[in-house]
Each structure stands twice: as structure tokens, then as C-alpha cells.
Design a protein around this motif. Structure first.
Motif, PDB file in Angstrom:
ATOM      1  N   GLU A 130       0.826  -1.216   0.000  1.00 47.56           N
ATOM      2  CA  GLU A 130       0.000   0.000   0.000  1.00 47.56           C
ATOM      3  C   GLU A 130       0.859   1.264   0.000  1.00 47.56           C
ATOM      4  OE1 GLU A 130      -3.168  -0.385  -0.332  1.00 47.56           O
ATOM      5  OE2 GLU A 130      -3.278  -2.540   0.073  1.00 47.56           O
ATOM      6  N   PHE A 135       1.985   1.269  -6.939  1.00 49.62           N
ATOM      7  CA  PHE A 135       0.696   0.663  -6.586  1.00 49.62           C
ATOM      8  C   PHE A 135      -0.347   1.749  -6.321  1.00 49.62           C
ATOM      9  CE2 PHE A 135      -2.298  -1.118  -3.481  1.00 49.62           C
ATOM     10  CZ  PHE A 135      -2.689  -2.274  -4.132  1.00 49.62           C
ATOM     11  N   GLN A 136       0.035   2.797  -5.636  1.00 46.00           N
ATOM     12  CA  GLN A 136      -0.896   3.892  -5.343  1.00 46.00           C
ATOM     13  C   GLN A 136      -1.350   4.588  -6.615  1.00 46.00           C
ATOM     14  OE1 GLN A 136       1.391   6.332  -2.697  1.00 46.00           O
ATOM     15  NE2 GLN A 136       1.064   5.019  -0.910  1.00 46.00           N
ATOM     16  N   LYS A 157      -8.584   0.810  -9.283  1.00 46.57           N
ATOM     17  CA  LYS A 157      -8.933   0.183  -8.001  1.00 46.57           C
ATOM     18  C   LYS A 157      -9.185  -1.305  -8.170  1.00 46.57           C
ATOM     19  CE  LYS A 157     -10.763   4.305  -5.701  1.00 46.57           C
ATOM     20  NZ  LYS A 157     -11.941   4.944  -5.059  1.00 46.57           N
ATOM     21  N   GLN A 160      -5.830  -2.856  -8.352  1.00 44.70           N
ATOM     22  CA  GLN A 160      -5.236  -2.955  -7.011  1.00 44.70           C
ATOM     23  C   GLN A 160      -5.804  -4.150  -6.255  1.00 44.70           C
ATOM     24  OE1 GLN A 160      -6.071   0.919  -5.304  1.00 44.70           O
ATOM     25  NE2 GLN A 160      -3.981   1.643  -5.700  1.00 44.70           N
ATOM     26  N   GLU A 204       4.533  -2.813 -11.631  1.00 42.35           N
ATOM     27  CA  GLU A 204       3.783  -3.523 -10.590  1.00 42.35           C
ATOM     28  C   GLU A 204       4.654  -4.608  -9.952  1.00 42.35           C
ATOM     29  OE1 GLU A 204      -0.622  -3.015 -12.707  1.00 42.35           O
ATOM     30  OE2 GLU A 204       0.497  -4.886 -12.868  1.00 42.35           O
TER      31      GLU A 204
END
Length: 315
Positions: A130, A135-136, A157, A160, A204
């Protein structure tokens, strides 16, 4: 040529004279002469601001002669102050030294050490995903407000959540095992990706490795695609200065490898520079006084202090 300080009205700093020419005499070619004239001064009767010292005509002529002589190790009787007794003393001091140009050159090298990581898919490490910027950014959009932006954010989202699910599957597959080889861990990660039907993009996968990896001096070295060890930026020490007339490999073998056998030099970061450390070349070592003399002086001071205290308290 180094001159004394306090020669000018509005500054007390030291003064240096540089004599530069591209038409050197044969004996001076490829050479640099350093002259220490910091003790060549007389005190002024009355100071003018910061100007408290001046050079006499005789001293100026002497400095000119020293420059013209171009002699390595030439000396002059210099009057200075004893650091212990504070009395004036006269002793011969070297005021001229001759060096080769290369003596002032150095190569500033960057010493690298390899990156070593272990990997584990534990709950604590998975939570670190996180905090990874890549990733954000999945849930962010560069578009302005509107339906397109909302769609990109929603898609990010979903991505994620898919990565979170993938990491949980990885945790189930590994069962808390710690892998000390990044290549082996990446193979396990790719197998889990294939099973889950989710292929991670380069950024990623980099974020996942950053979250699940920890530095471990006992782990295998992390290598790039060409098989070269990757440097650990957190272990990158300050740069080292190696004289031009010294072999870098010999310096590393003597000064670095005994402490860090896996270190190497990144030649692409090597820079060449020059400096003239005049103070270092004309430094004169002052040996400490014998302990008996120091102890005797302390006893005298103790007696003087005791006498002063007796006078104060009237005892």
C-alpha cells in the motif's frame, strides 16, 4: 605562494599569489612550486581595521629569490611562538617545495556493494504494498474531472484489488517460507501469476518485490538482466579519492576489499579533480611534551590555585 593573513583593511583571511604562464622554462615544465610565506611579515605599529601585518621590502625580495631559485626543500630561519611556553623561538623551516603536476590530481571513485535481499509473502510485508508509489498510482488518473477520469480510477482500483488477491495467493503458496534468492522468488511469483490469470506489469512487479523484500547480508546477490550485480544504494559509502599516480585496483585491494570483499568501483561515476593542500605539505609535527613535565606543571598550577583560594577565604 601563501602569504600571511591580516594583510588587508577589510578582511583577515590569508592571501595566495598564483604565478601562471604557458611559457615555462624547461626546468619548470610539468612542475608546480609551492612557497610557504605565511611567516614572512612584520607587525604594524597601529592596526587599520583587519590589517595588522605587512611585508617588508627585504621579505618581498626574499620571497622573490625563493621563487627564482626553484629549489625543493629550501629553508629559512622562521620566528614563531612555542605552543606551550608561548615564548618566541627561531628554527629552520622548509619554505619551498617542488611537485609534479600529477601529485595534485586525484580520481574520485564511487565504491559500490551488491544488493542482497530475501523475500517472503507474510501479512506484514504484504501490507507494505500500500505504500509503494507505483501501486498507489494505479487508482489515480492524469485526466481532469469527468467520466473518463472516474472510469480510469475505478479500473485502477479493480487492478489494485486483483494484486492484493494475487499476493494472498502467493502467501498461501509459500506458507511463510523465506527465499534468499530473488530469481527463485520471481519464478514462484510468475507461477502464481499464471495460476491466477494475472500478469503483472514491470512497475507492478517492481512494487511487489520492493514490498516483499528485505535486506539480508546472507542472501544471494541480486543481478540485472546481464548478470551484473546490482548496487545497494543504502550501502553506498562516500566517494574515495585516489591519487592520479596510484593504481585504482591496487588502492581498492589495499583499502576496501579487506573490509568489503564484494565491493567494486563504478567506473562510469569516476571523476578527475585537482587540489593543492598547502597546509598538509608544509605541516610540521609538534611532538607532545613528556608526561613528567606536564605533571610537574599541573602540580604548580594546583599550588597556585590553592594559594588563591586561601587568600579568598582567609584561611
Amino acid at each position: 605562494m601563501a602569504l600571511p593573513d591580516q594583510l588587508f583593511y577589510n578582511t583577515g583571511i590569508s592571501t595566495y599569489i598564483w604565478v601562471l604562464t604557458n611559457r615555462k622554462e624547461t626546468r619548470r615544465q610539468g612542475k608546480v612550486q609551492l612557497i610557504d610565506g605565511r611567516k614572512f611579515f612584520v607587525k604594524m605599529r597601529k592596526s587599520l581595521g583587519n590589517k595588522r601585518n605587512e611585508l617588508s621590502c627585504e621579505q618581498i625580495n626574499d620571497l622573490t629569490r625563493i621563487h627564482g631559485n626553484f629549489e625543493d626543500g629550501e629553508t629559512r630561519p622562521i620566528i614563531d611562538e612555542d605552543p606551550v611556553t608561548h615564548e618566541s623561538r627561531t628554527r629552520p623551516r622548509v619554505v619551498s617545495k617542488v611537485f609534479s603536476n600529477e601529485d595534485f590530481g586525484y580520481r574520485k571513485i564511487t565504491v559500490e556493494r551488491p544488493l542482497r535481499l530475501n523475500f517472503a509473502a507474510t501479512g506484514e510485508r504484504i501490507a507494505l504494498i500500500e505504500d509503494q508509489r507505483a501501486f498507489q498510482n494505479l487508482a489515480k488518473s492524469k485526466k481532469r474531472a469527468g467520466p473518463v477520469r472516474d472510469a480510469e480510477v475505478a479500473e485502477g482500483k479493480v487492478r489494485q484489488e486483483a494484486i492484493r488477491s494475487l499476493l494472498q495467493s502467493l502467501a498461501d503458496e509459500m506458507g511463510g517460507e523465506v527465499v534468499c534468492d530473488r530469481e527463485l522468488f520471481v519464478e514462484v511469483l510468475r507461477d502464481v501469476e499464471a495460476t491466477a490469470g494475472l500478469k503483472l506489469k514491470a512497475l507492478e512487479r517492481k512494487a511487489v518485490l520492493a514490498a516483499l523484500g528485505e535486506r539480508d547480508p546472507e542472501a544471494e546477490v541480486c543481478r540485472d538482466r546481464r548478470g551484473n550485480p546490482e548496487p545497494d544504494t543504502k550501502l553506498r559509502d562516500d566517494t574515495e579519492s585516489v591519487p592520479l599516480n596510484e593504481d585504482i585496483d591496487a588502492y581498492i585491494k589495499r583499502e576496501v576489499l579487506p573490509h568489503f570483499p564484494d565491493a567494486w568501483v563504478d567506473d562510469s561515476k569516476t571523476k578527475i579533480g585537482y587540489e593543492i593542500p598547502l597546509n598538509r605539505h608544509f605541516y610540521v609535527y609538534e611532538p607532545p611534551r613528556p608526561l613528567k613535565e606536564i605533571k610537574a606543571d599541573l602540580q604548580v598550577l594546583e599550588q597556585e590555585i590553592s594559594g588563591l583560594l586561601s587568600d579568598i577565604v582567609g584561611c
